[in-house]
Structures are given as structure tokens and as C-alpha cells.
Design a protein around this motif. Structure first.
Motif, PDB file in Angstrom:
ATOM      1  N   ASP A 387      13.191   3.254  13.069  1.00 46.05           N
ATOM      2  CA  ASP A 387      14.573   2.838  12.838  1.00 46.05           C
ATOM      3  C   ASP A 387      15.544   3.994  13.051  1.00 46.05           C
ATOM      4  OD1 ASP A 387      16.711   1.208  12.031  1.00 46.05           O
ATOM      5  OD2 ASP A 387      16.628   2.085  10.030  1.00 46.05           O
ATOM      6  N   SER A 391      18.682   3.017  15.432  1.00 43.82           N
ATOM      7  CA  SER A 391      19.963   2.777  14.753  1.00 43.82           C
ATOM      8  C   SER A 391      21.142   3.544  15.322  1.00 43.82           C
ATOM      9  CB  SER A 391      19.813   3.084  13.253  1.00 43.82           C
ATOM     10  OG  SER A 391      18.889   2.200  12.665  1.00 43.82           O
ATOM     11  N   LYS A 408      16.697  -3.627  10.193  1.00 43.50           N
ATOM     12  CA  LYS A 408      17.631  -3.558   9.071  1.00 43.50           C
ATOM     13  C   LYS A 408      18.772  -4.562   9.227  1.00 43.50           C
ATOM     14  CE  LYS A 408      16.841   1.078   7.310  1.00 43.50           C
ATOM     15  NZ  LYS A 408      17.432   2.375   6.939  1.00 43.50           N
ATOM     16  N   ARG A 410      20.030  -5.753  11.768  1.00 46.17           N
ATOM     17  CA  ARG A 410      20.740  -5.647  13.036  1.00 46.17           C
ATOM     18  C   ARG A 410      19.949  -6.370  14.111  1.00 46.17           C
ATOM     19  NH1 ARG A 410      21.171  -0.135  16.532  1.00 46.17           N
ATOM     20  NH2 ARG A 410      22.381  -0.917  18.286  1.00 46.17           N
TER      21      ARG A 410
END
Length: 419
Positions: A387, A391, A408, A410
Motif C-alpha cells: 500500500d 497510495s 484502503k 481506494r
């Protein structure tokens, strides 16, 4: 670039300046009907509005001419504001020839000694007259793409002002003369789609000003000259397409001036040593199984690898399974000199497409790459990505791979129907 129209300072590149000028003309509606690269979304083709085209021809009527071959193998000229179609005079600098075959090539109809541009469109020229080439002393741009040229004369090496050569889509062209390596001013060499081109000249390293080399679709090309690794100004190496390598090819690197591109086992050129390379696209190298230390050009004395690379495309490498830095990763962690090596510090766009066997990305990429654009498509074996890697990337598209499309909360673009 080839006509020296771009006025750039010491700290600014011509390609950057040219792109900005083009974008300004786009905003002012000079161009239309844009074609974009499927991966990078960059504009790769467009048209000029007829009204704009006619006006530009009016402004440049004494310097720019278009010649059309007639059915009787004659030549007629066209000009935007001249219905009488006069023969071009001694001021013509830029000449375009249309609908020509070999016998229509104009060797005496214009003052060739002052030509700066020679281009053909919708033509079927099979060879280039060496006597004509000798007269093109001031030529800067030569576009003979989409013809049937099978041989380029040695005399081309005498055109010392030549900066741009486009021989793309000449399907029967087998080789270039060694004299091409004498073109010290050459900036761009386009050989896209020359399917029978089997080799490049040995001394390519002499092309010290070469910035863009395009060999997309050169299916018979089995190796690159070793000298390419010394072209310090090279910015674009566009597609290495080696679909037809044979299993029984034998190559001795010690006795040959070439770097062999066979991928089982082995070996890609040490392109990481090229200090100016900005765009690298590898596609359809069907026997490539791994990318390792040789490709990065990493040595104990190295301080960086691919220091200027901004865009990397790996497309349809069907046997590509292992991607790692190689020797540097195996070094003792106490070796501070090796730990300080910088790998692709400017990489902003990474496109990995149809690499079905690739299982993971290298650590140096996951930990340090300043990516702005990431596309992963049809990489079914690729495992989960951290991540902390995904991210921070502003633009991410993951389609048809083993990577979890939800990170997460997204949602990454994911549409199995597009696979």
C-alpha cells in the motif's frame, strides 16, 4: 529541431521547447483529429485544418512546394495561391513529392543544392539515386517513409547537415550503409516497421548527437551495436521487437562488435549507463525471461543507473518472469558504496502490459520510485503490491491482474471485461 527553429538556452532541451510550442498551437486550434498513444496518452498524430494549411502555404509559397507525379510519369507542382502551378524556382527549401514511383524522383527539377527538407508521401520509390544524394549538401530533414526502398546509398554519409532521417515502413530495407555513422549532426533515426532490417551499422557510437532511435517492428533485428551504449545524448530507444529469434543462433560477444539481444539466457544491453535516456520501451521480446544487473549497467564504481529515465514501458514480454537489480542486490549490506547507487531516480511513468509471468516488482522500484503514473494490465501472476507503494501515486490503473483492486477503500480501475 532539425531545421533549428527552436531557440533554446543552455539549460533547456529542444524537445521540451518543441513540445510546448506544439501544445500552444493545439490550444489555438491549429491542429485537429488527434491520435494518442494507447499507453502514454501522448499525441502521436494530428491533422491541420484546410484553411490553416492553405494560409501557411500562402505565406511560404516561395520556399515550400508540393510536387505530384502524374499518370504519365511527369511532375506537376501545386501551390496554395497559384492556379498556374509554376515550376519551383531557386528559392525552394522544402520539397514534398507525392504519388511517385522510382522513375518520378526529381533529380533535376529543383535546385537540390539548397534544399533543407525532402519528403515523400503516398509514393512507391524503390531506390535512391546516388547522384541526387550528392547534390543535397544542405539537407537537414529526409523523410522517405512508407516506400519500397531496399537500399540506401553510401553517399548519404556525405550529408553532414542531416539531422532527421525517417525510413520507417520500408518493409524491404535490409541494412543501412556504414556511412550513416558519419552523420555527426543526426538527432533522430526512425526505422519503425522495417521488418527485414537485420542489423544496424557497427559504428553507431559515432553518432554523438543522436537523441531518438526508433526500431519498433524491426522483427529481423537480433542485436544492437555495442556502441549504442556510448551515445550519451540518446533520450529515446523506442521498442525492441525481436519476435523471430531462432533457438539455434550462436553468438560470441568477445569477438563481435554487437550486443546480442537473445534472451535465453542472458542479456540486454547495459542501457542503464546512458545518462540522457528518458524513454525506454521494450515490447515483444518473446524470449526475455529476466532483467538483471547487465541491463542496469551496475558496477561497484557506478553511482547511478538510468539517471534520466522518465518513462518505462514493458509490453507483451510473455516469458518475462524475474526482475531484479542483480549483483548489487546480492552485495553485502555493509557495502555502503553499493547501497548508495541510485536506480531510476526520475522514473515518473511505468507501464507494464501483458507480462503474464511476472510475479513481483524489484525492491528498488517499490521503495524509491517517484511514480506519477502506473498502469498494470493483464499481468496475471503479479502478486500484491504494498500500500505504501501504491497510495502516493496520483494516477493508477490496474486491469486484469493478481493485484487487489481495492486499497484502503481506494478503488483502482478494474474491469475484467477489458482483459
Amino acid at each position: 529541431m532539425s531545421q533549428s527553429y527552436l531557440n533554446v538556452g543552455e539549460n533547456r532541451e529542444e524537445t521540451t521547447e518543441g513540445r510546448e510550442i506544439f501544445n500552444k498551437l493545439v490550444m489555438r486550434c491549429f491542429f485537429q483529429d488527434f491520435q494518442k498513444d494507447a499507453l502514454t496518452k501522448e499525441i502521436i498524430g494530428c491533422k491541420m485544418h484546410d484553411t490553416v494549411h492553405d494560409f501557411v502555404q500562402f505565406l511560404t509559397q516561395n520556399e515550400c512546394f508540393t510536387m505530384e507525379a502524374t499518370s504519365t510519369r511527369g511532375i506537376e507542382t501545386s501551390s496554395a495561391n497559384d492556379t498556374t502551378k509554376p515550376r519551383p524556382g531557386d528559392k525552394v527549401r522544402h520539397l514534398t513529392l507525392m504519388f511517385a514511383d522510382e522513375d518520378d524522383f526529381p533529380s533535376s527539377i529543383v535546385n537540390c543544392e539548397i534544399l533543407r527538407t525532402l519528403a515523400t508521401f503516398d509514393s512507391r520509390i524503390t531506390s535512391i539515386d546516388s547522384n541526387l544524394i550528392r547534390r543535397l549538401k544542405r539537407l537537414r530533414t529526409l523523410n522517405l517513409s512508407r516506400n519500397l526502398i531496399w537500399k540506401v546509398p553510401e553517399e548519404i554519409g556525405d550529408l553532414m547537415h542531416l539531422r532527421y532521417i525517417d525510413l520507417s515502413r520500408n518493409f524491404v530495407l535490409r541494412e543501412l550503409p556504414d556511412s550513416v555513422c558519419n552523420l555527426y549532426s543526426l538527432q533522430t533515426l526512425r526505422l519503425d516497421g522495417c521488418e527485414q532490417l537485420a542489423k544496424l551499422p557497427d559504428n553507431m557510437g559515432k553518432l554523438i548527437n543522436l537523441k531518438h532511435l526508433h526500431v519498433d517492428g524491426c522483427r529481423a533485428l537480433r542485436y544492437l551495436p555495442k556502441g549504442i551504449g556510448s551515445i550519451r545524448n540518446l533520450r529515446t530507444l523506442d521498442w525492441l521487437h525481436l519476435a523471430h529469434l531462432d533457438d539455434d543462433v550462436v553468438f560470441d560477444q568477445n569477438d563481435s562488435p554487437f550486443i546480442f539481444m537473445k534472451a535465453t539466457p542472458s542479456i540486454l544491453p547495459p542501457l542503464g549507463k546512458l545518462p540522457s535516456l528518458k524513454v525506454l520501451k521494450l515490447r515483444g521480446i518473446f524470449r526475455l525471461e529476466e532483467i538483471g544487473g547487465e541491463f542496469f549497467g551496475v558496477e561497484e564504481t557506478s553511482s547511478s543507473s538510468f539517471p534520466s529515465l522518465e518513462t518505462l514501458v514493458l509490453d507483451y514480454l510473455r516469458k518475462f518472469e524475474k526482475w531484479e537489480l542483480g549483483r548489487a542486490e546480492a552485495e553485502d549490506s555493509c557495502n555502503s558504496q553499493m547501497k548508495s547507487i541510485s536506480i531510476m531516480p526520475r522514473l515518473s511513468s511505468l507501464y507494464i502490459v501483458a507480462c503474464h509471468k511476472l510475479k513481483e516488482l524489484p525492491d528498488f522500484l517499490l521503495q524509491n520510485a517517484p511514480l506519477q503514473n502506473l498502469l498494470i494490465r493483464s499481468c496475471y501472476s503479479l502478486g500484491s503490491l504494498p500500500d505504501e507503494f501504491i497510495s502516493p501515486i496520483p494516477n493508477v490503473s490496474i486491469i486484469g491482474s493478481g493485484v487487489d483492486p481495492f486499497i484502503k477503500g481506494r478503488k483502482i480501475d478494474y474491469d475484467p471485461s477489458e482483459d
